[in-house]
Design a protein around this motif. Structure first.
Motif, PDB file in Angstrom:
ATOM      1  N   GLN A  80      10.885  -3.981 -17.931  1.00  0.00           N
ATOM      2  CA  GLN A  80      10.222  -2.702 -17.707  1.00  0.00           C
ATOM      3  C   GLN A  80       8.701  -2.841 -17.751  1.00  0.00           C
ATOM      4  OE1 GLN A  80      12.038  -0.254 -20.713  1.00  0.00           O
ATOM      5  NE2 GLN A  80      13.915   0.048 -19.533  1.00  0.00           N
ATOM      6  N   ALA A  81       8.202  -3.693 -18.628  1.00  0.00           N
ATOM      7  CA  ALA A  81       6.749  -3.898 -18.699  1.00  0.00           C
ATOM      8  C   ALA A  81       6.215  -4.438 -17.376  1.00  0.00           C
ATOM      9  CB  ALA A  81       6.403  -4.864 -19.836  1.00  0.00           C
ATOM     10  N   ILE A 262       0.957  -2.587 -21.862  1.00  0.00           N
ATOM     11  CA  ILE A 262       0.778  -2.605 -23.316  1.00  0.00           C
ATOM     12  C   ILE A 262       1.735  -1.629 -23.982  1.00  0.00           C
ATOM     13  CG2 ILE A 262      -0.827  -2.028 -25.185  1.00  0.00           C
ATOM     14  CD1 ILE A 262      -3.064  -3.181 -23.476  1.00  0.00           C
ATOM     15  N   ARG A 263       1.902  -0.455 -23.361  1.00  0.00           N
ATOM     16  CA  ARG A 263       2.808   0.540 -23.931  1.00  0.00           C
ATOM     17  C   ARG A 263       4.228   0.005 -23.987  1.00  0.00           C
ATOM     18  NH1 ARG A 263       1.040   4.600 -21.141  1.00  0.00           N
ATOM     19  NH2 ARG A 263       2.572   4.530 -19.451  1.00  0.00           N
ATOM     20  N   GLY A 401      -9.082   3.102 -23.110  1.00  0.00           N
ATOM     21  CA  GLY A 401      -8.640   4.283 -23.848  1.00  0.00           C
ATOM     22  C   GLY A 401      -7.148   4.505 -23.715  1.00  0.00           C
ATOM     23  N   ALA A 402      -6.637   4.358 -22.490  1.00  0.00           N
ATOM     24  CA  ALA A 402      -5.202   4.516 -22.256  1.00  0.00           C
ATOM     25  C   ALA A 402      -4.399   3.435 -22.967  1.00  0.00           C
ATOM     26  CB  ALA A 402      -4.910   4.488 -20.754  1.00  0.00           C
ATOM     27  N   SER A 403      -4.924   2.210 -22.977  1.00  0.00           N
ATOM     28  CA  SER A 403      -4.219   1.098 -23.621  1.00  0.00           C
ATOM     29  C   SER A 403      -4.132   1.299 -25.131  1.00  0.00           C
ATOM     30  CB  SER A 403      -4.936  -0.223 -23.314  1.00  0.00           C
ATOM     31  OG  SER A 403      -4.971  -0.476 -21.922  1.00  0.00           O
ATOM     32  N   CYS A 408      -0.803   2.944 -29.866  1.00  0.00           N
ATOM     33  CA  CYS A 408      -0.817   3.523 -31.216  1.00  0.00           C
ATOM     34  C   CYS A 408       0.581   3.863 -31.718  1.00  0.00           C
ATOM     35  CB  CYS A 408      -1.687   4.782 -31.236  1.00  0.00           C
ATOM     36  SG  CYS A 408      -3.443   4.451 -31.449  1.00  0.00           S
ATOM     37  N   ARG A 409       1.254   4.727 -30.986  1.00  0.00           N
ATOM     38  CA  ARG A 409       2.544   5.233 -31.451  1.00  0.00           C
ATOM     39  C   ARG A 409       3.580   4.124 -31.564  1.00  0.00           C
ATOM     40  NH1 ARG A 409       7.274   7.350 -28.698  1.00  0.00           N
ATOM     41  NH2 ARG A 409       8.411   8.696 -30.141  1.00  0.00           N
ATOM     42  N   LEU A 410       3.496   3.140 -30.658  1.00  0.00           N
ATOM     43  CA  LEU A 410       4.554   2.143 -30.572  1.00  0.00           C
ATOM     44  C   LEU A 410       4.216   0.808 -31.219  1.00  0.00           C
ATOM     45  CD1 LEU A 410       5.572   2.852 -26.877  1.00  0.00           C
ATOM     46  CD2 LEU A 410       6.736   3.614 -28.939  1.00  0.00           C
ATOM     47  N   GLY A 411       3.003   0.651 -31.743  1.00  0.00           N
ATOM     48  CA  GLY A 411       2.666  -0.648 -32.296  1.00  0.00           C
ATOM     49  C   GLY A 411       1.555  -0.621 -33.326  1.00  0.00           C
ATOM     50  N   LEU A 412       0.383  -0.207 -32.904  1.00  0.00           N
ATOM     51  CA  LEU A 412      -0.770  -0.245 -33.796  1.00  0.00           C
ATOM     52  C   LEU A 412      -0.558   0.586 -35.050  1.00  0.00           C
ATOM     53  CD1 LEU A 412      -3.760  -0.001 -31.267  1.00  0.00           C
ATOM     54  CD2 LEU A 412      -2.843  -2.038 -32.393  1.00  0.00           C
ATOM     55  N   VAL A 413       0.140   1.709 -34.904  1.00  0.00           N
ATOM     56  CA  VAL A 413       0.427   2.557 -36.060  1.00  0.00           C
ATOM     57  C   VAL A 413       1.827   2.298 -36.597  1.00  0.00           C
ATOM     58  CG1 VAL A 413       0.673   4.941 -36.856  1.00  0.00           C
ATOM     59  CG2 VAL A 413      -1.162   4.344 -35.269  1.00  0.00           C
ATOM     60  N   LEU A 414       2.805   2.202 -35.699  1.00  0.00           N
ATOM     61  CA  LEU A 414       4.191   2.044 -36.132  1.00  0.00           C
ATOM     62  C   LEU A 414       4.412   0.738 -36.892  1.00  0.00           C
ATOM     63  CD1 LEU A 414       7.084   3.080 -36.161  1.00  0.00           C
ATOM     64  CD2 LEU A 414       7.445   1.970 -33.959  1.00  0.00           C
TER      65      LEU A 414
END
Length: 475
Positions: A80-81, A262-263, A401-403, A408-414
């Motif tokens: 998917q990526a 990245i998402r 900014g988009a990256s 955030c939600r899926l890696g940097l924060v989670l």
């Protein structure tokens, strides 16, 4: 085909492009986004429904088999990526080129993107099968889940070229404003898949391998249908003569595709972290997390569909320099996404035990999954701000900014949330990690939205003043 017929066909194609251009920059925003979002939402929901059906049938094999579906996210993420990187990267550029009426650049972007996607898909298929066992272990497979995971993922990887290609063609058609046709192809493949899966699993006694064979076979059918549609009704016909890889082209693809890459990469990392955190608590915990991810994906697909309806409108109007429509579209898309997900979240919270029980009649899975689904339902409505803002940043060329926001939600924060909360709260920490990440990402998204919207607002006011001056001069 005679020259006169060719000329007539060319004229018709030109008229179609012109009509689409005027529709995208002149039609009222709310009905325009709605008309583009509904087919995307329907296609996404059909996909989500198939994922649930697949989980249902695999769940009748064993708890370990259900866990293997969760482990397979590591392979699906790579596929998917790739598809989203080239699909969003080329699609964003195509919509801007069509909005600026630069047809040849749009054609080159479409054909080159498809060839590159297929080549990378072949590499994924080859390397993934070579390193399949360490890949499964890295993704969180326990000793009992590993045999199922190796079988399922090994077959799925063989379909990587056309699975990634389907995503790319789907994205390109949507960015051209032809989401209805992409929906028909995706829906056909998903419906066939839902019918073929139980036949292969139980009728031919292939077990979890039957599910994987069904998936890649029906994905191939969907790919062929999308390819046919791209040639017949797409605004950027595909041809090897348009395959022209250049540094400038890949720079354009990166601007639109890196955030999606990245998402998706972070989604794989997040799933891996959750699986590894859940693994010490047994197969039931891994299976419960996999089921909850499929159910919550239902609401997430609606948000994505709304965002996909907004993106071509955004791209066309940026290309045509109608920035006031960009602002209006953002407001409508955000409101629609938040309301829809909030309604679904209430439903999944109330009926959480029944929903989990449908997919695996294991008391431990139901107990773990019920709490996980309920807390995730409360945070779901917050994700609309980050989702729609991310689409806006990505299509408008704010790549970093988009990256960052997408990660955030899926890696940097989670990632930190899973590690820290599991350490202090055990299994409860695993269950609460995603809602905590959603809440933090919500607050991160707000300043990104304000800054970008203020830039568009300033530009829109300047352009309105210029149009007024031009009108006064011509008078």
């Amino acid at each position: 085909m005679t020259s006169s017929i060719k000329a007539a066909f060319a004229k018709k194609a030109h008229q179609t492009t012109e009509e689409k251009y005027h529709e995208m920059i002149e039609r009222p925003i709310a009905p325009l986004i709605t008309s583009l979002a509904i087919p995307s939402i329907m296609a996404n929901l059909v996909t989500a429904l198939y994922n649930l059906v697949d989980m249902y049938f695999v769940g009748h094999i064993s708890t370990a088999a259900s866990g293997a579906i969760g482990i397979s996210f590591v392979a699906m993420t790579a596929i998917q990526a790739t598809g989203f990187y080239f699909g969003q990267g080329t699609g964003n550029a195509i919509s801007r080129y069509l909005g600026a009426q630069q047809q040849e650049k749009a054609n080159i972007m479409a054909s080159t993107g498809l060839v590159c996607t297929f080549v990378v898909g072949l590499c994924i298929a080859l390397l993934g099968n070579i390193f399949i066992e360490p890949l499964c272990i890295l993704a969180g497979a326990t000793s009992t889940i590993l045999p199922y995971a190796k079988t399922f993922i090994g077959i799925i990887l063989c379909g990587a070229p056309w699975m990634a290609g389907s995503i790319l063609l789907n994205m390109q058609l949507r960015f051209e404003g032809e989401s209805l046709f992409s929906m028909l192809a995706i829906t056909t493949g998903a419906v066939l898949n839902a019918l073929l899966t139980p036949l292969l699993i139980f009728g031919f006694h292939l077990g979890i391998a039957g599910s994987a064979i069904s998936t890649i076979s029906c994905e191939f059918i969907g790919f062929v249908l999308l390819l046919f549609e791209a040639q017949k009704i797409g605004l950027t016909p595909l041809s090897f003569k348009w395959v022209r890889p250049t540094t400038e082209l890949f720079r354009e693809i990166n601007n639109g595709g890196v955030p999606s890459f990245i998402r998706q990469l972070m989604l794989g990392i997040a799933t891996t972290l959750l699986n590894n955190a859940a693994a010490p608590f047994g197969d039931a915990a891994v299976a419960a997390m996999a089921i909850v991810q499929r159910i919550t994906g239902f609401a997430n697909y609606i948000q994505i569909g709304i965002g996909q309806g907004y993106q071509p409108v955004l791209g066309y109007n940026i290309g045509a320099r109608h920035h006031e429509r960009v602002l209006e579209g953002y407001t409508f898309a955000l409101r629609a996404a938040t309301i829809c997900v909030l309604i679904i979240g209430v439903g999944t919270c109330v009926f959480a035990p029944q929903l989990i029980w449908i997919f695996r009649q294991d008391p431990d899975v139901v107990a773990i999954g019920t709490l996980t689904l309920r807390v995730a339902s409360f945070s779901a409505a917050l994700t609309g701000v980050a989702m729609i803002t991310n689409f806006m940043l990505q299509t408008s060329g704010h790549v970093w900014g988009a990256s960052i926001l997408g990660a955030c939600r899926l890696g940097l924060v989670l990632g930190p949330a899973v590690v820290i909360m599991t350490h202090f709260f055990g299994l409860l920490g695993v269950q609460l990690a995603q809602p905590v990440a959603d809440l933090i990402t919500f607050f991160v998204a707000i300043p990104y939205a304000k800054i970008t919207l203020s830039q568009f607002n300033t530009t829109a006011k300047v352009e309105e003043s210029i149009r007024e001056i031009q009108a006064w001069i011509w008078q």
